[in-house]
Design an enzyme around this catalytic site. Sequence first.
Site, mmCIF file in Angstrom:
data_model
loop_
_atom_site.group_PDB
_atom_site.id
_atom_site.type_symbol
_atom_site.label_atom_id
_atom_site.label_comp_id
_atom_site.label_asym_id
_atom_site.label_seq_id
_atom_site.Cartn_x
_atom_site.Cartn_y
_atom_site.Cartn_z
ATOM 1 N N CYS A 137 64.579 70.122 40.031
ATOM 2 C CA CYS A 137 63.972 71.458 40.046
ATOM 3 C C CYS A 137 63.991 72.063 38.642
ATOM 4 C CB CYS A 137 64.713 72.359 41.033
ATOM 5 S SG CYS A 137 63.992 74.012 41.215
ATOM 6 N N CYS A 138 65.125 71.959 37.949
ATOM 7 C CA CYS A 138 65.224 72.485 36.585
ATOM 8 C C CYS A 138 64.284 71.744 35.643
ATOM 9 C CB CYS A 138 66.661 72.376 36.077
ATOM 10 S SG CYS A 138 67.809 73.591 36.774
ATOM 11 N N CYS A 220 68.032 81.577 37.441
ATOM 12 C CA CYS A 220 67.107 81.780 38.550
ATOM 13 C C CYS A 220 67.821 82.476 39.708
ATOM 14 C CB CYS A 220 66.556 80.438 39.019
ATOM 15 S SG CYS A 220 65.475 79.629 37.836
ATOM 16 N N CYS A 223 69.843 80.463 42.417
ATOM 17 C CA CYS A 223 70.982 79.684 41.919
ATOM 18 C C CYS A 223 71.970 80.509 41.113
ATOM 19 C CB CYS A 223 70.478 78.506 41.091
ATOM 20 S SG CYS A 223 69.456 77.339 42.016
ATOM 21 N N CYS A 246 71.102 73.756 32.802
ATOM 22 C CA CYS A 246 69.742 73.484 33.275
ATOM 23 C C CYS A 246 69.155 72.222 32.669
ATOM 24 C CB CYS A 246 68.836 74.671 32.980
ATOM 25 S SG CYS A 246 68.628 75.014 31.222
#
Length: 262
Positions: A137-138, A220, A223, A246
């Site tokens: 995702c990062c 984010c 998170c 990240c």
Amino acid sequence: MSQLSPDTSAAVSPAPDPAQIEDLRARVAALNSRYRHHGATSVLTGALNDAESGNIAMVSSFGAESVALLHLVAMIDRTTPVLFIDTRLLFAETLAYQQEVAERLHLRDVRVLRTDEVTLAQQDPMGALRLTDKNACCALRKTVPLENALQGFDGWITGRKRFQASTRATLEFFELEEETGRIKVNPLAHWSPEDVRNYMDENRLPRHPLVAQGYPSIGCMPCTSKVAPGEDPRAGRWRGEEKTECGIHFGNGGPARTGSDT
């Protein structure tokens, strides 16, 4: 005024050859020798004007401490490109703060980076990739857009500091990112938490609104959680996970695993 960078798919930079790496190591060593006893303003001025540094951009999260370095950049050259990664999962407060700070400091070239919607639809159609693979995702939402935006730049300015992690105890003002052949500049490497707070107070810089609500480190929204008194400031990032970074910073051949502030 902020400008939106074009949406693009992943770009892959060719790895620098050994001869280039040796030349870059020599350049970084020369820069560190030249600025070893200088302060943050002098280092930043040199980075933006020294031919050895090349073409430089600043990368900023517009997070809890970012405004100090952004202010320094604005005092030296407001036309410096400032790259801000909007993952589309940020707090609304961060997006509003980014606009406020950019306008207040009269930053003239803020580039908002986003993964394009087609790529997101292909790789994260339900917006739930973070639940199954946070690193992916990062990479999708942060690392790839940043790598795209850094094409054409010889280096980038970061807000990393020695106090942030034991692995940064010897952080230099200039360092080589061997994987990309870019030079990273860390003007605040020697600053303490008190130095950051004092600078913000003395210059009456606006605070990120979430800091007062218990978020000393802000990423984010899904998170990031509040931090209790006495906890490590980054305890709220990916709470309960081994993940602590990240991935936009590289070291020893892969993404750094220690905390950072850009």
